[in-house]
Design an enzyme around this catalytic site. Structure first.
Site, PDB file in Angstrom:
ATOM      1  CG  HIS A   3       3.363  38.447 -81.572  1.00 20.72           C
ATOM      2  ND1 HIS A   3       3.564  37.506 -83.321  1.00 20.72           N
ATOM      3  CD2 HIS A   3       2.996  39.413 -82.765  1.00 20.72           C
ATOM      4  CE1 HIS A   3       3.528  37.833 -83.925  1.00 20.72           C
ATOM      5  NE2 HIS A   3       2.531  39.501 -84.018  1.00 20.72           N
ATOM      6  CG  ASP A  29       3.889  38.311 -86.909  1.00 17.29           C
ATOM      7  OD1 ASP A  29       2.937  38.905 -86.874  1.00 17.29           O
ATOM      8  OD2 ASP A  29       4.461  39.074 -86.222  1.00 17.29           O
ATOM      9  CD  GLU A  60       1.304  44.741 -87.909  1.00 19.32           C
ATOM     10  OE1 GLU A  60       1.666  45.224 -87.524  1.00 19.32           O
ATOM     11  OE2 GLU A  60       1.197  43.476 -87.737  1.00 19.32           O
ATOM     12  CG  HIS A  67      -0.699  39.735 -87.114  1.00 17.59           C
ATOM     13  ND1 HIS A  67       0.355  40.913 -86.058  1.00 17.59           N
ATOM     14  CD2 HIS A  67      -2.060  40.098 -86.682  1.00 17.59           C
ATOM     15  CE1 HIS A  67      -0.275  40.970 -84.672  1.00 17.59           C
ATOM     16  NE2 HIS A  67      -1.610  40.936 -84.946  1.00 17.59           N
TER      17      HIS A  67
END
Length: 216
Positions: free
Chosen positions: A128, A135, A195, A198
């Protein structure tokens, strides 16, 4: 061999090549969790001075295309996090070493002690911080008011149930995750399999450069 990370000396989003997503996509639904208390730390995360989303310009433009495609069919994105300062990741690492909180554990990591999150879910560096990862989730707006689709877990749920292809979710939840993945992949975003929320834009514009500009 993985390339060594490079840490930017940029002091502003513009110097880092970051742009505000809201300027690129007016009306985008932002729910920037780390700018408030509704997150796994239970408080505002260091480096988040405002609930804003910054991304590198090509990434923001690609996400705009995802949003426009979704709007045309009665859906939208809800964004939880975008660019993340290096100091925020350091905050996460400190949090891992703190004592347990029963309410936080029930909500975010019910089957793991906090120290067990280190390395598996929380690491000293985050993609990130390079400005090309987001996200997010999917909203259904066909009936007027938008509502989040059922993805099977909350955002930042540290458990195998959050794996994008978990075998333990319902067919509806699997279908919702697949809708999100297909929409994102059509515009250059790749999912992180652990995830469902993500996504990273590829090829990354600056894959080794990490920024620590505050979000404000």
């Amino acid at each position: 061999m993985e390339p060594s990370p490079v840490f930017s000396d940029a002091r502003t989003p513009a110097q880092a090549g970051l742009v505000g997503l809201q300027a690129r996509v007016p009306g985008i639904d932002l729910d920037i969790r780390y700018a408030g208390t509704d997150n796994f730390t239970g408080g505002r995360v260091e480096g988040y001075r405002a609930a804003r989303c910054y991304l590198l310009a090509p990434v923001a433009d690609a996400l705009r295309e995802v949003e426009l495609e979704l709007r045309a069919r009665g859906q939208r994105l809800r964004v939880f996090d975008c660019y993340r300062p290096v100091r925020a990741v350091a905050h996460f690492m400190r949090w891992v070493g703190e004592g347990e909180d029963a309410a936080i554990r029930r909500a975010y990591h019910p089957d793991l002690d906090r120290p067990a999150l280190r390395g598996r879910y929380i690491a000293p560096l985050s993609g990130h911080s390079r400005g090309a990862t987001v996200d997010l989730t999917l909203l259904d707006c066909a009936g007027g008011a938008c509502r989040p689709l059922d993805m099977g877990t909350p955002f930042d749920f540290f458990d195998p149930l959050a794996n994008t292809d978990s075998p333990d979710i319902t067919p509806v939840q699997r279908g919702n995750r697949q809708q999100l993945r297909e929409a994102m992949e059509r515009h250059g975003f790749h999912n992180y399999p652990m995830e469902w929320w993500h996504y990273t834009f590829r090829p990354e514009p600056s894959p080794d450069l990490y920024h620590d500009v505050p979000v404000e």
